[in-house]
Design an enzyme around this catalytic site. Structure first.
Site, mmCIF file in Angstrom:
data_model
loop_
_atom_site.group_PDB
_atom_site.id
_atom_site.type_symbol
_atom_site.label_atom_id
_atom_site.label_comp_id
_atom_site.label_asym_id
_atom_site.label_seq_id
_atom_site.Cartn_x
_atom_site.Cartn_y
_atom_site.Cartn_z
ATOM 1 N N ARG A 168 0.829 -1.210 0.000
ATOM 2 C CA ARG A 168 0.000 0.000 0.000
ATOM 3 C C ARG A 168 0.868 1.268 0.000
ATOM 4 O O ARG A 168 0.562 2.250 0.660
ATOM 5 C CB ARG A 168 -0.959 0.020 1.195
ATOM 6 C CG ARG A 168 -1.896 -1.152 1.276
ATOM 7 C CD ARG A 168 -2.815 -1.261 0.069
ATOM 8 N NE ARG A 168 -3.637 -2.460 0.202
ATOM 9 C CZ ARG A 168 -3.306 -3.651 -0.299
ATOM 10 N NH1 ARG A 168 -2.171 -3.799 -0.957
ATOM 11 N NH2 ARG A 168 -4.088 -4.698 -0.147
ATOM 12 N N SER A 242 -10.884 -0.108 3.576
ATOM 13 C CA SER A 242 -10.033 -0.545 4.687
ATOM 14 C C SER A 242 -9.182 0.629 5.160
ATOM 15 O O SER A 242 -8.411 1.185 4.380
ATOM 16 C CB SER A 242 -9.141 -1.704 4.244
ATOM 17 O OG SER A 242 -9.919 -2.808 3.858
ATOM 18 N N GLU A 337 -4.132 3.572 6.120
ATOM 19 C CA GLU A 337 -3.931 3.536 4.662
ATOM 20 C C GLU A 337 -4.177 4.899 4.032
ATOM 21 O O GLU A 337 -3.392 5.336 3.199
ATOM 22 C CB GLU A 337 -4.849 2.491 4.024
ATOM 23 C CG GLU A 337 -4.396 1.058 4.201
ATOM 24 C CD GLU A 337 -5.159 0.104 3.290
ATOM 25 O OE1 GLU A 337 -5.623 0.545 2.211
ATOM 26 O OE2 GLU A 337 -5.300 -1.072 3.638
#
Length: 341
Positions: A168, A242, A337
């Site tokens: 990520r 998420s 994230e």
């Protein structure tokens, strides 16, 4: 002749971020091609202003006021740009919706992106996050991208290696953050496609089926169904998917945690282990709970949601409280994230 620079002032970004935060940009402009970026670079007023490159706004937590020039990448177009004996190369402009790109490739009979179905955001934003799901990451199918470099005031091609993809993460979240405006990406899709079905959710969904007979489109449809069951639609409940990365810990720390918490959900990651962040948060009692107008989704503890009127500060406060609780109980620091702006 210079292209027109239709820069707008004091523009609401509530429709341009999936959390639905009512942020206001000091300046805003839609960008469809490199000529507009070159003109901005030549303009003394706008070139001196801090920038925020915006795609679908699905990986951002915005403040109430954004004292920047927000550049929303809107270029459209998808095409097969090259072919060789092993791969078909597909180029998509930055403003294309990611899921539309996935379905376009499937309609051409090209497999390879099906595990990444229904991920929110745009094609141009996908490399920034190195998006991934169900056992596949963008880097696994990536060839190169074209971006405008504001520092050198020129177009630049970034290869797979130059993007420095990680979990990520990429160079565009680090050293090249807001320095490069991604205009297009090119993906490398295999002629001899093989499905990737090792992920537990896919195994469960397709239980009883002959996995060898599944098409890429059927797998895409399955991924869409799984995601819709687990994740809220941003059009209904503001969210960024998420919210936390699954933390990676050493084998020694994993063994200690497993001894203390026998039900620990984890997965091997080379010589290390990846912990299920959603499980950690759930064990701290946060699923379905709220802190003011920001809450944790009742079906998936990994998803933070806007319950109505939440500000960026509300989302940040909830995230920090969850981080503190998880670290206190498990000794693990969760990393968000999304990018806070």
């Amino acid at each position: 002749m210079k292209p027109n620079l239709p820069v707008l002032r004091h523009i609401s970004l509530s429709a341009d971020n999936t959390f639905g935060i009512a942020a206001v940009a000091d300046a805003f402009m839609e960008i469809s091609d490199a000529a507009q970026l070159a003109a901005l670079a030549d303009d003394p007023q706008w070139s001196a202003m801090p920038r925020l490159i915006l795609g679908g706004g699905s990986n951002l937590v915005l403040s109430d006021q954004i004292p920047r020039l927000v550049l929303k990448m809107t270029g459209k177009g998808i095409a097969i740009s090259a072919e060789d004996a092993d791969y078909v190369y597909v180029t998509a402009q930055a403003g294309e919706r990611w899921h539309d790109l996935v379905r376009w490739t499937l309609a051409q009979g090209l497999g390879g992106l099906e595990n990444l179905s229904l991920i929110p955001g745009t094609a141009g934003a996908a490399p920034v996050q190195n998006i991934g799901a169900y056992g596949l990451e963008l880097k696994d199918v990536f060839s190169h991208l074209e971006a405008w470099d504001f520092a050198s005031r020129a177009l630049r091609r970034f290869t797979l290696e130059e993007c420095c993809f990680a979990y990520r993460d990429s160079i565009f979240k680090q050293a090249w953050k807001d320095r490069a405006a991604i205009l297009s990406i090119t993906l490398r899709l295999p002629r001899r496609w093989t499905p990737k079905l090792a992920y537990a959710d896919l195994q469960k969904y397709f239980a009883g089926r002959d996995l060898a007979t599944l098409s890429a489109t059927e797998i895409s449809d399955g991924v869409v169904q799984i995601r819709q069951q687990k994740l809220p639609d941003p059009a209904v409940i503001g969210n960024a998917g998420s919210f936390f990365k699954n933390p990676v810990v050493s084998a020694a720390q994993h063994a200690e945690l497993q001894q203390a918490f026998p039900a620990l959900v984890s997965y091997p990651a080379g010589e290390q282990f990846k912990l299920a962040a959603g499980w950690l948060i759930d064990q701290c009692g946060w699923k379905g709970q709220a802190l003011g107008a920001a809450g944790v989704y009742h079906k998936q503890a990994l998803v933070l949601v806007n319950l109505g009127g939440a500000t960026g500060a509300n989302i940040r406060a909830l995230a920090q409280t969850i981080q503190q609780d998880v670290q206190q109980r498990f000794g693990v620091l969760l990393e968000p994230e999304p990018v806070f702006v």
